[in-house]
Design an enzyme around this catalytic site. Structure first.
Site, mmCIF file in Angstrom:
data_model
loop_
_atom_site.group_PDB
_atom_site.id
_atom_site.type_symbol
_atom_site.label_atom_id
_atom_site.label_comp_id
_atom_site.label_asym_id
_atom_site.label_seq_id
_atom_site.Cartn_x
_atom_site.Cartn_y
_atom_site.Cartn_z
ATOM 1 C CE LYS A 215 -4.290 0.906 2.485
ATOM 2 N NZ LYS A 215 -4.860 0.788 3.840
HETATM 3 C C1 E4P Z 1 -8.186 1.139 4.364
HETATM 4 O O1 E4P Z 1 -7.495 0.756 3.457
HETATM 5 C C2 E4P Z 1 -8.131 2.503 4.927
HETATM 6 O O2 E4P Z 1 -6.888 2.773 5.444
HETATM 7 C C3 E4P Z 1 -9.222 2.654 5.947
HETATM 8 O O3 E4P Z 1 -10.440 2.174 5.385
HETATM 9 C C4 E4P Z 1 -9.370 4.062 6.483
HETATM 10 O O4 E4P Z 1 -10.519 4.108 7.303
HETATM 11 P P1 E4P Z 1 -10.803 5.301 8.340
HETATM 12 O O5 E4P Z 1 -11.107 6.531 7.576
HETATM 13 O O6 E4P Z 1 -11.982 4.820 9.139
HETATM 14 O O7 E4P Z 1 -9.547 5.429 9.181
#
Ligand code: E4P
Length: 217
Positions: free
Chosen positions: A83
């Protein structure tokens, strides 16, 4: 639509994986912090539970350092998706890694133009954050519609991975738009199963069955 679990809590992942509905996992630095565990150790355990893509996020901000971290992370297991953030260095890293056959999830996407860039960089997944958009008064789902239209216009194979999902309506709208993946906290996945009429209906059927005095088999 694929379902990913958005957590580094291995107990929760294991429990949900038993439903057969989990296609992958996403983590981020905040979720690793919440788990209280070492990133390599917890990510390896997640990869042993789930066969599908498991996103592990770099924390470097320069291309060379991202590549160094990606080397460490992709050795964890074959189903790792690296990522990277939607920055110039992140997309340079994306292009290089996908060219080498590594899955890449481009994260922190807030505009359709950013998603266009990620598609051009060959991303395996683009992660638009719908909940964080809603939080500041924008319509997060509109972003998903725009990205779907653009990717379809140009046949980009990049999968739209709806992230920052906060409730079942986000999941429903993502499915209606035709997003490829929804990554959800465990509690949102569990909410998808629930309806009060399902519960009361089942209670009534079981009460009537009891009165028949029968058993099946
Ligand atoms: C996933 O890949 C993201 O990092 C995550 O869904 C972010 O979610 P949040 O906005 O609730 O922290």
């Amino acid at each position: 639509m694929k379902f990913f679990v958005d957590t580094a809590d291995t107990d929760a992942i294991r429990e949900l994986a038993e439903t057969g509905l989990v296609d992958g996992v996403t983590t981020n630095p905040s979720l690793i912090n919440k788990s209280g565990r070492d990133i390599i150790e917890v990510t390896r355990e997640i990869c042993e539970i789930v066969d599908g893509p498991v996103s592990a996020e770099v924390v470097a901000t320069t291309h060379d350092e991202m590549m160094r971290e990606a080397e460490v992370l992709r050795k964890i297991a074959d189903n790792i998706a690296i990522k990277v953030p939607l920055t110039i260095d992140g997309l340079k890293t994306c292009k290089k890694l996908t060219g080498d056959g590594t899955m890449v999830n481009v994260t922190l996407c807030f505009t359709a133009n950013q998603a266009l860039l990620a598609g051009k960089a060959g991303a395996s997944f683009i992660s638009p954050f719908v909940g964080r958009h809603d939080d500041i008064g924008y319509d997060g789902m509109n972003l998903i519609s725009e990205i779907r239209m653009i990717y379809d216009n140009y046949d980009f194979p990049t999968e739209i991975l709806v992230a920052s999902i906060r409730h079942p309506i986000h999941v429903l709208e993502s499915a209606k738009i035709g997003a490829d993946v929804a990554t959800m906290p465990p509690e949102v996945i569990l909410k998808l199963f629930n309806h009060p009429l399902t519960k009361s209906g089942l209670d009534a059927f079981l009460a009537d069955w009891e009165k028949t005095g029968q058993t099946i088999g």
